[in-house]
Design a protein around this motif. Structure first.
Motif, short mmCIF file in Angstrom:
data_model
loop_
_atom_site.label_atom_id
_atom_site.label_comp_id
_atom_site.label_asym_id
_atom_site.label_seq_id
_atom_site.Cartn_x
_atom_site.Cartn_y
_atom_site.Cartn_z
N ARG A 41 0.77 -1.18 -0.07
CA ARG A 41 -0.03 0.03 0.03
C ARG A 41 0.61 1.31 0.03
O ARG A 41 0.43 2.49 -0.39
CB ARG A 41 -1.00 0.07 1.15
CG ARG A 41 -0.23 0.14 2.58
CD ARG A 41 -1.15 -0.12 3.58
NE ARG A 41 -0.60 -0.07 4.77
CZ ARG A 41 -0.23 -1.45 5.28
NH1 ARG A 41 -0.13 -2.28 4.76
NH2 ARG A 41 0.66 -1.45 6.43
N LEU A 45 0.66 5.69 -1.58
CA LEU A 45 1.15 7.05 -1.05
C LEU A 45 2.27 7.65 -1.88
O LEU A 45 2.29 8.83 -2.08
CB LEU A 45 1.58 6.66 0.38
CG LEU A 45 1.68 8.06 1.11
CD1 LEU A 45 0.55 8.77 1.34
CD2 LEU A 45 2.08 7.58 2.60
N LEU A 88 -5.30 8.63 -1.80
CA LEU A 88 -5.09 8.71 -0.25
C LEU A 88 -6.50 8.02 0.75
O LEU A 88 -6.11 7.46 1.65
CB LEU A 88 -5.23 10.32 0.13
CG LEU A 88 -3.90 10.84 -0.23
CD1 LEU A 88 -4.33 12.65 0.04
CD2 LEU A 88 -2.82 10.54 0.29
N TRP A 89 -7.55 7.98 0.03
CA TRP A 89 -8.77 7.08 0.74
C TRP A 89 -8.43 5.71 0.72
O TRP A 89 -8.38 5.01 1.57
CB TRP A 89 -9.77 7.64 -0.19
CG TRP A 89 -11.09 6.72 0.23
CD1 TRP A 89 -11.79 6.91 1.28
CD2 TRP A 89 -11.48 5.54 -0.32
NE1 TRP A 89 -12.73 5.87 1.38
CE2 TRP A 89 -12.69 5.02 0.11
CE3 TRP A 89 -11.04 5.02 -1.66
CZ2 TRP A 89 -13.23 3.79 -0.06
CZ3 TRP A 89 -11.94 3.68 -2.10
CH2 TRP A 89 -13.02 3.25 -1.17
N TRP A 91 -5.42 4.29 0.36
CA TRP A 91 -4.35 4.08 1.25
C TRP A 91 -4.74 4.00 2.91
O TRP A 91 -4.56 3.27 3.62
CB TRP A 91 -3.15 5.05 1.14
CG TRP A 91 -2.13 5.06 2.19
CD1 TRP A 91 -1.07 4.00 2.12
CD2 TRP A 91 -1.86 5.79 3.36
NE1 TRP A 91 -0.23 4.30 3.03
CE2 TRP A 91 -0.68 5.32 3.95
CE3 TRP A 91 -2.51 6.97 3.75
CZ2 TRP A 91 -0.11 5.98 5.05
CZ3 TRP A 91 -2.03 7.56 4.86
CH2 TRP A 91 -0.82 7.24 5.44
N ARG A 92 -5.61 5.14 3.10
CA ARG A 92 -6.15 5.22 4.38
C ARG A 92 -7.23 4.04 4.94
O ARG A 92 -7.03 3.35 5.89
CB ARG A 92 -6.82 6.37 4.75
CG ARG A 92 -7.54 6.56 6.09
CD ARG A 92 -6.43 6.84 7.06
NE ARG A 92 -7.05 7.29 8.28
CZ ARG A 92 -6.50 6.77 9.48
NH1 ARG A 92 -5.52 6.08 9.37
NH2 ARG A 92 -6.95 6.95 10.47
N ARG A 93 -7.80 3.48 3.86
CA ARG A 93 -8.85 2.22 4.07
C ARG A 93 -8.07 1.03 4.22
O ARG A 93 -8.39 -0.05 4.96
CB ARG A 93 -9.60 2.26 2.57
CG ARG A 93 -10.75 1.03 2.96
CD ARG A 93 -11.83 1.29 1.85
NE ARG A 93 -12.63 0.37 2.09
CZ ARG A 93 -13.42 -0.37 1.17
NH1 ARG A 93 -13.12 -0.24 -0.02
NH2 ARG A 93 -14.08 -1.45 1.55
N ILE A 95 -4.88 0.66 5.59
CA ILE A 95 -4.29 0.82 7.05
C ILE A 95 -5.45 0.47 7.92
O ILE A 95 -5.31 -0.03 8.90
CB ILE A 95 -3.81 2.18 7.26
CG1 ILE A 95 -2.40 2.40 6.34
CG2 ILE A 95 -3.58 2.40 8.88
CD1 ILE A 95 -1.88 4.03 6.55
N ALA A 96 -6.64 1.06 7.88
CA ALA A 96 -7.88 0.63 8.76
C ALA A 96 -8.02 -0.72 8.63
O ALA A 96 -8.40 -1.38 9.65
CB ALA A 96 -9.08 1.73 8.59
N GLU A 98 -6.09 -3.07 7.91
CA GLU A 98 -5.01 -4.14 8.28
C GLU A 98 -5.09 -3.95 10.03
O GLU A 98 -5.08 -5.02 10.76
CB GLU A 98 -3.79 -3.44 8.20
CG GLU A 98 -2.44 -4.15 8.86
CD GLU A 98 -1.21 -3.49 8.28
OE1 GLU A 98 -1.02 -2.38 8.86
OE2 GLU A 98 -0.32 -4.28 7.77
N ARG A 99 -5.70 -2.83 10.58
CA ARG A 99 -5.78 -2.66 12.04
C ARG A 99 -7.05 -3.48 12.47
O ARG A 99 -6.91 -4.30 13.70
CB ARG A 99 -6.10 -1.21 12.47
CG ARG A 99 -4.81 -0.32 12.40
CD ARG A 99 -5.42 0.94 12.88
NE ARG A 99 -3.98 1.93 12.68
CZ ARG A 99 -4.19 3.07 12.25
NH1 ARG A 99 -5.40 3.90 12.18
NH2 ARG A 99 -3.15 3.92 12.08
#
Length: 102
Positions: A41, A45, A88-89, A91-93, A95-96, A98-99
């Motif tokens: 991912r 970025l 960016l959306w 990439w952020r998704r 990361i979310a 993965e958490r």
């Protein structure tokens, strides 16, 4: 396409070929990253921040210096803005997501 009429000098052709090689390489990198999007991912970025923002900045400078007509640059800037926001959306998704898995 952009309303710029520049004679194709040897230097310009060289620069365009160099740019084409870099764009091909980056496209292949994006294809490679798409095979494992969560693990790779960071490529998204890296695409948004230096590449898309760099293209947009170059076009803005071209318009401000009178080299590039603003009406011709506007659709490209709009597309780059959409791609930037989408990247960016995504990439952020990623990361979310993965958490939530962890």
């Amino acid at each position: 396409m952009l309303g710029v009429d520049v004679p194709p000098t040897a230097g310009l052709v060289y620069a365009m070929r160099t740019g084409a090689a870099l764009m091909l390489g980056w496209t292949l990198l994006l294809v490679w990253a798409s095979l494992r999007p969560l693990e790779r991912r960071a490529v998204v970025l890296l695409t948004v921040v230096p590449v898309i923002i760099g293209f947009a900045a170059t076009e803005i400078v071209g318009v401000r210096e009178g080299f590039l007509p603003a009406p011709n640059a506007a659709p490209l800037l709009g597309l780059q803005a959409l791609l930037g926001v989408f990247g960016l959306w995504a990439w952020r998704r990623a990361i979310a997501g993965e958490r939530q898995v962890a």
